[in-house]
Write a protein that holds these residues in place. Sequence first.
Motif, PDB file in Angstrom:
ATOM      1  N   LYS A  78      72.633  -4.908  28.962  1.00 33.71           N
ATOM      2  CA  LYS A  78      72.737  -6.109  28.139  1.00 33.71           C
ATOM      3  C   LYS A  78      71.510  -6.991  28.327  1.00 33.71           C
ATOM      4  O   LYS A  78      70.934  -7.500  27.374  1.00 33.71           O
ATOM      5  CB  LYS A  78      74.001  -6.895  28.533  1.00 33.71           C
ATOM      6  CG  LYS A  78      74.280  -8.130  27.696  1.00 33.71           C
ATOM      7  CD  LYS A  78      74.856  -7.790  26.352  1.00 33.71           C
ATOM      8  CE  LYS A  78      75.234  -9.042  25.586  1.00 33.71           C
ATOM      9  NZ  LYS A  78      75.724  -8.743  24.231  1.00 33.71           N
ATOM     10  N   SER A  79      71.111  -7.187  29.571  1.00 37.19           N
ATOM     11  CA  SER A  79      69.931  -8.004  29.865  1.00 37.19           C
ATOM     12  C   SER A  79      69.442  -7.747  31.284  1.00 37.19           C
ATOM     13  O   SER A  79      70.192  -7.264  32.144  1.00 37.19           O
ATOM     14  CB  SER A  79      70.243  -9.496  29.687  1.00 37.19           C
ATOM     15  OG  SER A  79      71.294  -9.894  30.543  1.00 37.19           O
ATOM     16  N   LYS A  80      68.198  -8.097  31.486  1.00 39.96           N
ATOM     17  CA  LYS A  80      67.581  -7.972  32.801  1.00 39.96           C
ATOM     18  C   LYS A  80      66.823  -9.273  33.043  1.00 39.96           C
ATOM     19  O   LYS A  80      66.032  -9.687  32.191  1.00 39.96           O
ATOM     20  CB  LYS A  80      66.643  -6.766  32.831  1.00 39.96           C
ATOM     21  CG  LYS A  80      66.282  -6.273  34.215  1.00 39.96           C
ATOM     22  CD  LYS A  80      65.557  -4.927  34.110  1.00 39.96           C
ATOM     23  CE  LYS A  80      65.351  -4.315  35.483  1.00 39.96           C
ATOM     24  NZ  LYS A  80      64.725  -2.975  35.395  1.00 39.96           N
ATOM     25  N   PHE A  81      67.076  -9.922  34.172  1.00 46.04           N
ATOM     26  CA  PHE A  81      66.469 -11.243  34.375  1.00 46.04           C
ATOM     27  C   PHE A  81      66.357 -11.565  35.866  1.00 46.04           C
ATOM     28  O   PHE A  81      67.058 -10.991  36.694  1.00 46.04           O
ATOM     29  CB  PHE A  81      67.302 -12.324  33.682  1.00 46.04           C
ATOM     30  CG  PHE A  81      68.768 -12.321  34.037  1.00 46.04           C
ATOM     31  CD1 PHE A  81      69.276 -13.158  35.023  1.00 46.04           C
ATOM     32  CD2 PHE A  81      69.663 -11.472  33.380  1.00 46.04           C
ATOM     33  CE1 PHE A  81      70.620 -13.158  35.349  1.00 46.04           C
ATOM     34  CE2 PHE A  81      71.022 -11.469  33.686  1.00 46.04           C
ATOM     35  CZ  PHE A  81      71.503 -12.308  34.680  1.00 46.04           C
ATOM     36  N   ASP A 121      72.246 -13.448  28.430  1.00 47.35           N
ATOM     37  CA  ASP A 121      70.828 -13.095  28.275  1.00 47.35           C
ATOM     38  C   ASP A 121      69.996 -13.511  29.485  1.00 47.35           C
ATOM     39  O   ASP A 121      68.773 -13.328  29.509  1.00 47.35           O
ATOM     40  CB  ASP A 121      70.252 -13.724  27.002  1.00 47.35           C
ATOM     41  CG  ASP A 121      70.293 -15.253  27.016  1.00 47.35           C
ATOM     42  OD1 ASP A 121      70.772 -15.833  28.015  1.00 47.35           O
ATOM     43  OD2 ASP A 121      69.870 -15.866  26.015  1.00 47.35           O
TER      44      ASP A 121
END
Length: 198
Positions: A78-81, A121
Amino acid sequence: MRKLIVFYLFTLSIICYADKWTLPSEITATSPDAQYFIKVIPGNNYGKSYSFEGAKINGYNAEASLYKVIGKSKFRLKSKFFLKNPVAPVDIYVNNQGKTITLDNWSNLGYGAIWVIYQTDGKVIKEWGLKDLYSDAEIDKIQRTVSSIWWRCDEPKLDSNTNKFTVKGVLEHEFSLDLSMNTLEARKQKNVCKDSPF
């Protein structure tokens, strides 16, 4: 004699206990409905940690990868942060809507961003420091060790029915985070936990 007593009391007031932390390692957490899971790789930005403040050991903060389950044994990224944690969070949770909640910093409980909420996100929704939860007078009363300020106790609780995340604090505090509204409520609660982790 009076001066000696005053000095003795002052010395007792600033005593800090030693503590020991295991090396940071990969952390994972799954939402209550098992539709999301998150994996955190520790960072190496030690120079930004309280315990290593001033040290020329700078690198990357902890990195999170949030996945959405799309079928049996199937999932997609879904997201990488990057997290606010220089090395790693002490605790991490994800709710049924994919919001990520982190508590404290590895080796530095009570310092920096001690409570952070992230969108799916990876954008920070809100963050709190110790002074957002306790007054200066209360912080002076909280047990300390060489590395940490022990402001909470017991296992935090994520309630999927009410979508609330509850943390038990010392000095008869209890904190409830409404993940639908992203609002934090503090209330006094007797016998929430012991005022010292020792």
